[in-house]
Design an enzyme around this catalytic site. Structure first.
Site, PDB file in Angstrom:
ATOM      1  N   HIS A  75       7.788   4.933   3.044  1.00 43.57           N
ATOM      2  CA  HIS A  75       6.780   5.381   4.009  1.00 43.57           C
ATOM      3  C   HIS A  75       5.761   6.295   3.319  1.00 43.57           C
ATOM      4  O   HIS A  75       4.548   6.109   3.467  1.00 43.57           O
ATOM      5  CB  HIS A  75       7.470   6.114   5.168  1.00 43.57           C
ATOM      6  CG  HIS A  75       6.538   6.703   6.183  1.00 43.57           C
ATOM      7  ND1 HIS A  75       6.527   6.329   7.505  1.00 43.57           N
ATOM      8  CD2 HIS A  75       5.567   7.656   6.070  1.00 43.57           C
ATOM      9  CE1 HIS A  75       5.588   7.011   8.148  1.00 43.57           C
ATOM     10  NE2 HIS A  75       4.994   7.833   7.311  1.00 43.57           N
ATOM     11  N   GLU A  76       6.259   7.277   2.560  1.00 42.01           N
ATOM     12  CA  GLU A  76       5.355   8.239   1.918  1.00 42.01           C
ATOM     13  C   GLU A  76       4.513   7.571   0.835  1.00 42.01           C
ATOM     14  O   GLU A  76       3.316   7.829   0.725  1.00 42.01           O
ATOM     15  CB  GLU A  76       6.138   9.424   1.352  1.00 42.01           C
ATOM     16  CG  GLU A  76       6.832  10.287   2.405  1.00 42.01           C
ATOM     17  CD  GLU A  76       5.897  10.761   3.516  1.00 42.01           C
ATOM     18  OE1 GLU A  76       4.700  10.980   3.252  1.00 42.01           O
ATOM     19  OE2 GLU A  76       6.363  10.886   4.657  1.00 42.01           O
TER      20      GLU A  76
ATOM     21  N   CYS B  77       4.938   9.353  12.261  1.00 43.78           N
ATOM     22  CA  CYS B  77       4.131   9.860  11.158  1.00 43.78           C
ATOM     23  C   CYS B  77       3.302  11.043  11.659  1.00 43.78           C
ATOM     24  O   CYS B  77       2.796  11.006  12.788  1.00 43.78           O
ATOM     25  CB  CYS B  77       3.207   8.745  10.660  1.00 43.78           C
ATOM     26  SG  CYS B  77       2.133   9.234   9.304  1.00 43.78           S
TER      27      CYS B  77
ATOM     28  N   HIS C  72       1.429   5.799   1.905  1.00 46.29           N
ATOM     29  CA  HIS C  72       0.232   6.619   2.160  1.00 46.29           C
ATOM     30  C   HIS C  72      -0.720   6.599   0.957  1.00 46.29           C
ATOM     31  O   HIS C  72      -1.925   6.737   1.126  1.00 46.29           O
ATOM     32  CB  HIS C  72       0.614   8.065   2.489  1.00 46.29           C
ATOM     33  CG  HIS C  72       1.022   8.280   3.918  1.00 46.29           C
ATOM     34  ND1 HIS C  72       0.171   8.039   4.976  1.00 46.29           N
ATOM     35  CD2 HIS C  72       2.184   8.711   4.470  1.00 46.29           C
ATOM     36  CE1 HIS C  72       0.800   8.329   6.113  1.00 46.29           C
ATOM     37  NE2 HIS C  72       2.023   8.731   5.837  1.00 46.29           N
TER      38      HIS C  72
END
Ligand SMILES: [Zn+2]
Length: 188
Positions: A159-160, A115, A163
Site C-alpha cells: 500500500h505504502e 488511507c 503511493h
C-alpha cells in the site's frame, strides 16, 4: 513539519498522483527530519489521547507524498502476531524501498483498506501479493535492510510503496465486481 489530518493531502489534491523520486543518501537534514516526523505521526496516531488532541487519524503507515513531498520515504508501524501467535511490532523508516520479489499467491484484507489521503470508504477486495521481499535503507536502524514480509505487513508495504507511483488502494478494486473471488488468495 506539522503533520495532522488537515495538512495531509487528500485524493482531491492532484499531487497525490505524483510519482516520487529516489532520495539521495546519506539523507539531508531536511529529509531526515521529515521522515522522523512521519514516523512520529504514525506512533502518535494510535495513542487515543494524542490523536484526539493533535487531530491525527490512526494509521499504520504514511508516505512522503501524503504531505506533498514526492520522495521515496515511508514510515510504518504495524502491530501483528508472529507464527506462534505472540504480539509483534514492526517499525520502519524506509528510504528508497523497492520490492525485489513478490509471491504469485495473492492476499487481501477482509475488512478492505483505508488511507489517510482517502476520506470516503471504498469497499472491495484490494488484491495484493501475499508475500513480498523489500530492500531499503532504514533510518530507524541506520542500515540497509531486507524485509521478508507476509500477512498484514506485506499488505501495508505494498500500500505504502504504491503511493510512490501515485496509486491509491481503490485503484485496485474492480468497480464492476468489488468483491470478486480470487482463487487461492489468502483472506487476512
Ligand atoms: Zn495510503
Amino acid at each position: 513539519m506539522l503533520i495532522n489530518n488537515d495538512t495531509i493531502i487528500k485524493d482531491t489534491d492532484e499531487r497525490i498522483r505524483l510519482v516520487s523520486e529516489d532520495v539521495p543518501l546519506p539523507l539531508s537534514a531536511e529529509d531526515e527530519a521529515l521522515l522522523r516526523d512521519m514516523f512520529q505521526y504514525v506512533i502518535d496516531s494510535t495513542d487515543e489521547e494524542k490523536a484526539e488532541r493533535l487531530n491525527l487519524r490512526p494509521a499504520v503507515g504514511i508516505s512522503a507524498i501524503q504531505v506533498g513531498v514526492p520522495k521515496k520515504m515511508t514510515a510504518i508501524v504495524v502491530d501483528d502476531q508472529d507464527k506462534n501467535g505472540d504480539p509483534v511490532r514492526y517499525e520502519f523508516m524506509l528510504v528508497n524501498p523497492k520490492i525485489v520479489s513478490s509471491s504469485i499467491q495473492k492476499a487481501y484484507l477482509s475488512a478492505g483498506e483505508g488511507c489517510l489521503s482517502v476520506a470516503e470508504d471504498h469497499e472491495g477486495h484490494v488484491v495484493r501479493s501475499a508475500r513480498v521481499k523489500v530492500r531499503a535503507y532504514d533510518l530507524l536502524r541506520d542500515q540497509n535492510i531486507e524485509i521478508k514480509a507476509a500477512g498484514y505487513l506485506a499488505i501495508v508495504l505494498q500500500h505504502e510503496l504504491d503511493h510512490f507511483k501515485g496509486t491509491l488502494f481503490y485503484d485496485h478494486i474492480d468497480p464492476k465486481d468489488p468483491f470478486k473471488e480470487v482463487p487461492g488468495a489468502i483472506e487476512i
